[in-house]
Design an enzyme around this catalytic site. Structure first.
Site, PDB file in Angstrom:
ATOM      1  NE  ARG A  21       7.951   0.093  -6.641  1.00 39.17           N
ATOM      2  CZ  ARG A  21       7.554  -0.512  -5.455  1.00 39.17           C
ATOM      3  NH1 ARG A  21       7.628   0.385  -4.609  1.00 39.17           N
ATOM      4  NH2 ARG A  21       7.795  -1.831  -5.287  1.00 39.17           N
ATOM      5  CB  SER A 136      16.342 -13.865   8.185  1.00 35.84           C
ATOM      6  OG  SER A 136      15.544 -12.750   7.257  1.00 35.84           O
ATOM      7  CB  SER A 188       4.372  -3.033   7.059  1.00 34.25           C
ATOM      8  OG  SER A 188       5.138  -3.258   5.818  1.00 34.25           O
ATOM      9  CG  HIS A 216       5.347  -0.839  10.191  1.00 33.80           C
ATOM     10  ND1 HIS A 216       4.613   0.124   9.444  1.00 33.80           N
ATOM     11  CD2 HIS A 216       6.173  -1.329   9.436  1.00 33.80           C
ATOM     12  CE1 HIS A 216       5.209   0.148   8.251  1.00 33.80           C
ATOM     13  NE2 HIS A 216       6.240  -0.893   8.072  1.00 33.80           N
ATOM     14  CB  THR A 244      11.700   4.326  11.603  1.00 40.99           C
ATOM     15  OG1 THR A 244      11.693   5.147  10.871  1.00 40.99           O
ATOM     16  CG2 THR A 244       9.867   4.062  11.676  1.00 40.99           C
ATOM     17  CE  LYS A 247       7.981   3.085   7.643  1.00 42.71           C
ATOM     18  NZ  LYS A 247       8.333   1.927   7.152  1.00 42.71           N
ATOM     19  CB  THR A 276      26.497   8.396   6.459  1.00 40.79           C
ATOM     20  OG1 THR A 276      25.603   9.423   5.858  1.00 40.79           O
ATOM     21  CG2 THR A 276      25.966   7.935   7.918  1.00 40.79           C
ATOM     22  CB  THR A 277      26.400  14.055   7.115  1.00 40.53           C
ATOM     23  OG1 THR A 277      27.561  14.452   6.248  1.00 40.53           O
ATOM     24  CG2 THR A 277      26.220  15.374   7.931  1.00 40.53           C
ATOM     25  CB  THR A 362       5.111  -4.045  -2.374  1.00 42.04           C
ATOM     26  OG1 THR A 362       5.822  -2.935  -3.062  1.00 42.04           O
ATOM     27  CG2 THR A 362       5.007  -3.832  -1.080  1.00 42.04           C
TER      28      THR A 362
END
Ligand SMILES: *Cc1c(COP(=O)(O)O)cnc(C)c1O
Length: 407
Positions: A21, A136, A188, A216, A244, A247, A276-277, A362
């Site tokens: 990549r 799943s 996606s 998405h 999310t 996006k 985690t912060t 991907t």
């Protein structure tokens, strides 16, 4: 062991396979999205981005920026701690209330990214609910797969969007086995959409919980941007809606929404949430502004859908094949990794158009593609240039054309 040699060899193998990549060094231009400066080997050029997941251009929306500037000036840079130890600011509290309202749920929980929200939630539910079996979808995102794997719960993978296969797997399990069906709304890479209502029907029939990734779709579908489940009136039938802020909402962060008990459970047991912060307060404030705007404005969604329809029609006119689907994602099939990379390179070098090639792993080998995401900030002129460039490259690479539909 020769550690450096090992790294070098592994990377060389990746390069040989064509799967190495390369990142594009971009500087996005505020107020001029999707325009950016691309830098390579000391040279600079202006480019138009056609593969962004900032689907609606909210990353440059004045309300979002004003909220972020104001929070930065009011509260400073970072949150200063984990949510439990001094890191819960009022901006986080407001954002979680906004998210719960967006999805019509009792509560919401914020994570540092969508990846972490999937990983931590599925990981925690799978590890903590005794005997849970997770069903799943075969095309679920890596973050869901990793979370399930980490949980060590039993996982049954059902064929993508295949209700018969899902039901066969559910029916194999004893009625009293706890079950969780995990799937996405908009997938996606192909842009197809899950049969959400039928999955919920099966969940009811077999007493399973449901977990949907609407990453998405949030901001993009439904009268208030609550996703495909909102559009179809199904939010109440899904136990956990995940999304999310990175996006369509144009900022960063991830979240889940659900019942007060479920959210409190994940809040209390998920390592990936606890240790985690917290996100910086100004990020939370920007997300609140973005969600609020998209709850009451349909203009961005409408503009985006118009652009998508236009580009599909233009591609059909010149016979360039793309996967038909009911979403905003336009996968233009190339079917060859070398050509896919070549076309992407030439688009950038000759036409100032940035579309990342999507190759294995991907997507499956032989389905290499350009994944194009038109947005309301693309102009008619941007589209003319894109279509012209694709047309000439398709000719040059001798790629197959579709029969041109009779007008
Ligand atoms: C991008 C993506 C995620 C991860 O969300 P981030 O906020 O980018 O970490 C989760 N699920 C799907 C389907 C995605 O495409």
């Amino acid at each position: 062991m020769d550690y450096q040699g090992f790294f070098k060899e592994s990377l060389a193998r990746l390069r040989d396979e064509g799967n190495y990549r390369v990142f594009a060094d971009l500087e996005r231009h505020l107020g001029e999205f999707p325009k950016a400066t691309f830098r390579k080997d000391g040279a600079e050029r202006d480019v138009t981005i056609w593969c962004s997941n900032d689907y609606l251009g909210m990353g440059q929306h004045p309300d979002v920026l004003a909220a972020m500037h104001s929070a930065l000036d009011r509260s400073g840079a970072g949150a200063g701690g984990t949510r439990n130890i001094s890191g819960t600011t009022h901006d986080h509290v407001e954002l979680e209330a906004e998210l719960a309202d967006l999805h019509g749920k009792e509560a919401a929980l914020l994570f540092t990214s969508g990846y972490v929200s999937n990983w931590a939630t599925l990981g925690t539910l799978g590890a903590k609910i005794p005997g849970l079996v997770i069903l799943s979808d075969a095309l679920n995102h890596a973050s869901m797969i990793e979370g399930i794997r980490h949980s060590r719960a039993r996982c049954m993978v059902w064929k993508h969007n295949d209700l018969a296969d899902l039901e066969a797997k559910l029916a194999e399990l004893p009625q009293d086995t706890p079950k969780l069906i995990a799937f996405e709304s908009v997938y996606s890479m192909d842009g197809d959409i899950a049969p959400i209502e039928e999955i919920c029907d099966l969940a009811d029939k077999y007493n399973a919980m449901t977990y949907i990734d609407e990453v998405h779709a949030v901001g993009m579908y439904g009268p208030r941007g609550g996703g495909v489940a909102e559009r179809e009136g199904l939010m109440q039938r899904i136990d956990i809606i995940e999304g999310t802020l990175g996006k369509a909402f144009g900022v960063v962060g991830g979240y889940i929404t659900g019942s007060a008990e479920l959210i409190d459970f994940v809040r209390s047991f998920a390592s990936g949430f606890i240790f985690t912060t917290a996100l910086p307060p100004h990020v939370a404030a920007g997300a609140v502004a973005s969600i609020r705007h998209l709850k009451q404005s349909d203009a961005e969604r409408q503009g985006q859908q118009d652009r998508v329809a236009q580009l599909r029609a233009r591609l059909d006119e010149i016979g360039i094949g793309h996967i038909p689907n009911p979403s905003h994602i336009i996968p233009v099939m190339v079917g060859d990794p070398v050509k896919c990379k070549y076309i992407s390179d030439r688009l950038m070098a000759d036409h100032g158009i940035y579309i990342q090639p999507i190759n294995y792993p991907t997507v499956p080998k032989g389905t290499e593609r350009l994944r194009i995401t038109p947005s309301p900030v693309h102009t008619a002129e941007d589209m003319d240039r894109l279509v012209g460039a694709l047309k000439s490259l398709w000719g040059e690479c001798k790629l197959a054309r579709q029969p041109i539909a009779a007008q």
